[in-house]
Design a protein around this motif. Structure first.
Motif, PDB file in Angstrom:
ATOM      1  N   UNK A 129       0.815  -1.218   0.000  1.00 31.41           N
ATOM      2  CA  UNK A 129       0.000   0.000   0.000  1.00 31.41           C
ATOM      3  C   UNK A 129       0.849   1.270   0.000  1.00 31.41           C
ATOM      4  N   UNK A 130       0.268   2.317  -0.533  1.00 31.21           N
ATOM      5  CA  UNK A 130       0.840   3.653  -0.420  1.00 31.21           C
ATOM      6  C   UNK A 130       0.185   4.284   0.788  1.00 31.21           C
ATOM      7  N   UNK A 131       0.973   4.692   1.757  1.00 25.26           N
ATOM      8  CA  UNK A 131       0.435   5.249   2.994  1.00 25.26           C
ATOM      9  C   UNK A 131       0.693   6.745   3.049  1.00 25.26           C
ATOM     10  N   UNK A 135      13.495   8.840  -1.518  1.00 28.72           N
ATOM     11  CA  UNK A 135      13.779   8.865  -2.947  1.00 28.72           C
ATOM     12  C   UNK A 135      14.980   9.768  -3.244  1.00 28.72           C
ATOM     13  N   UNK A 136      15.170  10.807  -2.456  1.00 29.91           N
ATOM     14  CA  UNK A 136      16.265  11.754  -2.682  1.00 29.91           C
ATOM     15  C   UNK A 136      17.625  11.229  -2.215  1.00 29.91           C
ATOM     16  N   UNK A 137      17.662  10.095  -1.519  1.00 30.56           N
ATOM     17  CA  UNK A 137      18.938   9.540  -1.059  1.00 30.56           C
ATOM     18  C   UNK A 137      19.849   9.252  -2.247  1.00 30.56           C
ATOM     19  N   UNK A 182       8.659   9.578   1.530  1.00 33.10           N
ATOM     20  CA  UNK A 182       8.645  10.835   0.777  1.00 33.10           C
ATOM     21  C   UNK A 182       8.576  10.623  -0.735  1.00 33.10           C
ATOM     22  N   UNK A 183       7.716   9.733  -1.157  1.00 33.53           N
ATOM     23  CA  UNK A 183       7.510   9.498  -2.585  1.00 33.53           C
ATOM     24  C   UNK A 183       6.502  10.523  -3.081  1.00 33.53           C
ATOM     25  N   UNK A 184       6.865  11.247  -4.130  1.00 29.43           N
ATOM     26  CA  UNK A 184       5.926  12.217  -4.687  1.00 29.43           C
ATOM     27  C   UNK A 184       5.405  11.727  -6.035  1.00 29.43           C
ATOM     28  N   UNK A 185       4.507  12.493  -6.626  1.00 25.85           N
ATOM     29  CA  UNK A 185       3.903  12.041  -7.883  1.00 25.85           C
ATOM     30  C   UNK A 185       4.867  12.058  -9.055  1.00 25.85           C
TER      31      UNK A 185
END
Length: 127
Positions: A36-38, A66-68, A89-92
């Motif tokens: 799931x995306x939480x 994601x920025x790592x 911190x996943x964005x669209x």
């Protein structure tokens, strides 16, 4: 509504706060086939997942953003060696296609190893 006393007890052991909405969400999350995306502005879900993994599996989860700079290599290392990963911190605009990884679509190679498509390549992964 969805949870019985046993599930509520389990969630309390896993350090989830006493709240009917959280218990129902945790039950749905626990039983869902795809990951799931939480949306978790207060980090309640993150704390619960970390405590749940430590309690039941005896291991910790690698937290990745994601920025790592080492995002791809750490994710690939966890696939190969069987580690658990929680991506924050996943964005669209997240462009890496992880559908095969998230759905764990593997294929068996001639040498009987499990392989998964990761980006443009295929890697051997921990079963």
């Amino acid at each position: 509504f969805l949870c019985d006393e046993y599930h509520i007890y389990q969630f309390r052991r896993e350090e989830l706060p006493a709240d009917d909405y959280l218990h129902q969400s945790a039950l749905i999350c626990s039983r869902s086939k795809p990951w799931p995306l939480l949306i978790d502005p207060n980090n309640v879900a993150i704390r619960w997942i970390l405590a749940k993994e430590k309690l039941h599996a005896g291991r910790s989860i690698r937290l990745l953003r994601v920025a790592d700079l080492q995002f791809i290599s750490i994710l690939q290392e966890c696939l190969v060696h069987g580690g658990s990963v929680l991506i924050q911190d996943v964005d669209e605009d997240f462009s890496l296609n992880l559908s095969d990884v998230l759905l764990f679509r593997t294929r068996t190679a001639r040498d009987k190893s499990a392989r998964v498509k990761f980006g443009s390549s295929e890697i051997e992964c921990h079963p």
